[in-house]
Scaffold this motif. Structure first.
Motif, PDB file in Angstrom:
ATOM      1  N   GLU A 218      37.322  38.417  43.009  1.00 49.70           N
ATOM      2  CA  GLU A 218      37.628  37.132  43.630  1.00 49.70           C
ATOM      3  C   GLU A 218      36.400  36.397  44.164  1.00 49.70           C
ATOM      4  N   ASN A 219      35.271  37.097  44.289  1.00 46.05           N
ATOM      5  CA  ASN A 219      34.158  36.503  45.017  1.00 46.05           C
ATOM      6  C   ASN A 219      32.841  36.435  44.251  1.00 46.05           C
ATOM      7  N   THR A 220      32.802  36.878  42.989  1.00 47.24           N
ATOM      8  CA  THR A 220      31.533  36.856  42.256  1.00 47.24           C
ATOM      9  C   THR A 220      31.695  36.268  40.858  1.00 47.24           C
ATOM     10  N   ASP A 221      30.618  35.679  40.363  1.00 45.51           N
ATOM     11  CA  ASP A 221      30.592  35.137  38.999  1.00 45.51           C
ATOM     12  C   ASP A 221      30.168  36.200  37.997  1.00 45.51           C
ATOM     13  N   ASN A 222      29.274  37.082  38.435  1.00 45.72           N
ATOM     14  CA  ASN A 222      28.731  38.133  37.574  1.00 45.72           C
ATOM     15  C   ASN A 222      28.870  39.470  38.279  1.00 45.72           C
ATOM     16  N   VAL A 223      28.899  40.536  37.490  1.00 43.22           N
ATOM     17  CA  VAL A 223      29.067  41.867  38.081  1.00 43.22           C
ATOM     18  C   VAL A 223      28.141  42.852  37.378  1.00 43.22           C
ATOM     19  N   MET A 224      27.668  43.838  38.170  1.00 44.71           N
ATOM     20  CA  MET A 224      26.867  44.930  37.638  1.00 44.71           C
ATOM     21  C   MET A 224      27.510  46.229  38.113  1.00 44.71           C
ATOM     22  N   VAL A 225      27.970  47.037  37.176  1.00 44.30           N
ATOM     23  CA  VAL A 225      28.573  48.328  37.486  1.00 44.30           C
ATOM     24  C   VAL A 225      27.466  49.381  37.458  1.00 44.30           C
ATOM     25  N   MET A 226      27.295  50.097  38.572  1.00 45.96           N
ATOM     26  CA  MET A 226      26.218  51.083  38.664  1.00 45.96           C
ATOM     27  C   MET A 226      26.772  52.497  38.720  1.00 45.96           C
ATOM     28  N   TYR A 227      26.038  53.410  38.100  1.00 47.74           N
ATOM     29  CA  TYR A 227      26.381  54.835  38.170  1.00 47.74           C
ATOM     30  C   TYR A 227      25.095  55.642  38.031  1.00 47.74           C
ATOM     31  N   GLY A 228      24.918  56.633  38.892  1.00 53.20           N
ATOM     32  CA  GLY A 228      23.735  57.473  38.813  1.00 53.20           C
ATOM     33  C   GLY A 228      22.443  56.691  38.964  1.00 53.20           C
ATOM     34  N   GLY A 229      22.490  55.586  39.739  1.00 53.80           N
ATOM     35  CA  GLY A 229      21.305  54.792  39.981  1.00 53.80           C
ATOM     36  C   GLY A 229      20.985  53.771  38.912  1.00 53.80           C
ATOM     37  N   ALA A 230      21.795  53.687  37.858  1.00 52.10           N
ATOM     38  CA  ALA A 230      21.511  52.770  36.751  1.00 52.10           C
ATOM     39  C   ALA A 230      22.693  51.825  36.512  1.00 52.10           C
ATOM     40  N   ALA A 231      22.416  50.706  35.867  1.00 54.42           N
ATOM     41  CA  ALA A 231      23.478  49.774  35.482  1.00 54.42           C
ATOM     42  C   ALA A 231      24.092  50.243  34.167  1.00 54.42           C
ATOM     43  N   VAL A 232      25.399  50.488  34.174  1.00 55.12           N
ATOM     44  CA  VAL A 232      26.059  50.945  32.952  1.00 55.12           C
ATOM     45  C   VAL A 232      26.814  49.813  32.256  1.00 55.12           C
ATOM     46  N   GLU A 233      27.150  48.758  33.003  1.00 53.85           N
ATOM     47  CA  GLU A 233      27.843  47.617  32.407  1.00 53.85           C
ATOM     48  C   GLU A 233      27.535  46.376  33.235  1.00 53.85           C
ATOM     49  N   THR A 234      27.128  45.303  32.584  1.00 50.14           N
ATOM     50  CA  THR A 234      26.794  44.063  33.282  1.00 50.14           C
ATOM     51  C   THR A 234      27.337  42.873  32.506  1.00 50.14           C
ATOM     52  N   GLY A 235      27.595  41.785  33.224  1.00 50.98           N
ATOM     53  CA  GLY A 235      28.043  40.578  32.555  1.00 50.98           C
ATOM     54  C   GLY A 235      28.849  39.687  33.467  1.00 50.98           C
ATOM     55  N   LYS A 236      29.467  38.683  32.878  1.00 47.99           N
ATOM     56  CA  LYS A 236      30.347  37.806  33.635  1.00 47.99           C
ATOM     57  C   LYS A 236      31.524  38.614  34.168  1.00 47.99           C
ATOM     58  N   THR A 237      31.877  38.379  35.411  1.00 44.30           N
ATOM     59  CA  THR A 237      32.952  39.153  36.037  1.00 44.30           C
ATOM     60  C   THR A 237      34.252  39.043  35.245  1.00 44.30           C
TER      61      THR A 237
END
Length: 331
Positions: A218-237
């Protein structure tokens, strides 16, 4: 125009067992007025990323990579130069206001400090601006509350004070690290609505860190999913929420409570625990918990694949993961 550019950022924390790699090769950009959500379990590197951006990491930690703010590499800034960035160009709302606010100073004095330091206001001018800010963030009777100490305010009011401090100098970037932790649902909505309104009115960029996928949606245009210190999935929310592609992202969504479940049914869970940051596998850090993992996952870092426009996924088995329903992988 790119405001913040982070390239190949890694953070190493000193521990008794050796260096822990809390953030690994993180790369992303942030435009003026853009909102970025960072989501993941505890220990995945969200808060460490925020602290690295602010240069507020624990002692004996080390960082590599670049953090470029409006053309200047913050990694090369002296501590004196960073003091002019923190609270002025970049500001942060911390998780727990009771431990972030100084208990021996009034909230008014704490809001006035950055106003005097960065904007050069007199005591009288800073006091008037602090009262205006308290009123702006919805604190009732701000002329009286400015003399209160943090323990005299409720959790929601303390969080509003933190927001007032963060916004006092009109920063270019606002980092909100779990800004609604321990608040009830009504106050949580009020705080998030307030942040959104202020970000929109001031034209600043926002980095919102949260465990709550609904909050991110509800509050972001883009999202970065992190796991183990790294980004595993990024893009438009909206793209990611409509097309869950990484098995870890699918696991997070599958674990969300849903209306309509049969009484007594168990919630879906991701098996196992987050990896030890001191002894991470050489390949994908999600290997031990992923139902699709094979030997290549353990030994070889996953490639970053463009799943769609503005949607990147780091996974060896992207096609197979996208062909399955969210709960199917972890049922």
């Amino acid at each position: 125009m790119t405001l913040l550019s982070v390239h190949d950022l890694s953070v190493f924390l000193a521990t008794s067992d050796g260096p822990a790699r809390a953030v690994r090769n993180l790369t992303f950009t942030l435009e003026r007025g853009q909102t970025l959500g960072i989501v993941g379990e505890s220990g995945c590197g969200k808060s460490m990323t925020a602290l690295a951006l602010m240069r507020l990491l624990p002692e004996r930690s080390t960082t590599t990579g670049e953090i470029i703010l409006d053309g200047s590499d913050l990694q090369k800034q002296s501590e004196s130069e960073m003091c002019h960035v923190r609270g002025n160009r970049m500001a942060m709302i911390f998780q727990e206001p009771m431990t972030s606010l100084n208990p021996v100073h009034t909230v008014g004095r704490q809001i006035m400090e950055p106003l005097r330091l960065h904007r050069g206001l007199s005591i009288t001018e800073a006091r008037q601006e602090a009262i205006r800010l308290l009123d702006r963030v919805g604190i009732p009777n701000p002329m009286k509350r400015i003399e209160n100490y943090p323990h005299q305010l409720s959790g929601g009011q303390r969080q509003r004070v933190m927001i007032a401090m963060a916004l006092s100098c009109g920063p270019d970037i606002l980092i909100a690290d779990e800004p609604t932790t321990a608040l009830d649902v009504t106050i949580q909505d009020q705080i998030l609505d307030l942040i959104q309104v202020l970000v929109h009115e001031e034209g600043m960029a926002l980095i919102l860190i949260s465990h709550d996928l609904g909050v991110i949606s509800e509050n972001t245009d883009n999202v970065m999913v992190m796991y183990g210190g790294a980004a595993v999935e990024t893009g438009k929310t909206a793209h990611i929420f409509d097309d869950l592609s990484h098995p870890y992202t699918q696991g997070l969504f599958a674990a969300m409570p849903r209306l309509g479940r049969a009484r007594g049914s168990r919630l879906v869970t991701i098996p196992g625990t987050v990896p030890d940051l001191v002894s991470l596998p050489s390949g994908c850090t999600f290997t031990d918990r992923c139902p699709l993992a094979t030997e290549i996952c353990r030994d070889t870092p996953p490639p970053v694949i463009v799943a769609a426009a503005d949607h990147n996924v780091a996974c060896h088995h992207l096609s197979e993961a996208r062909s399955k329903r969210t709960e199917e992988l972890f049922s």
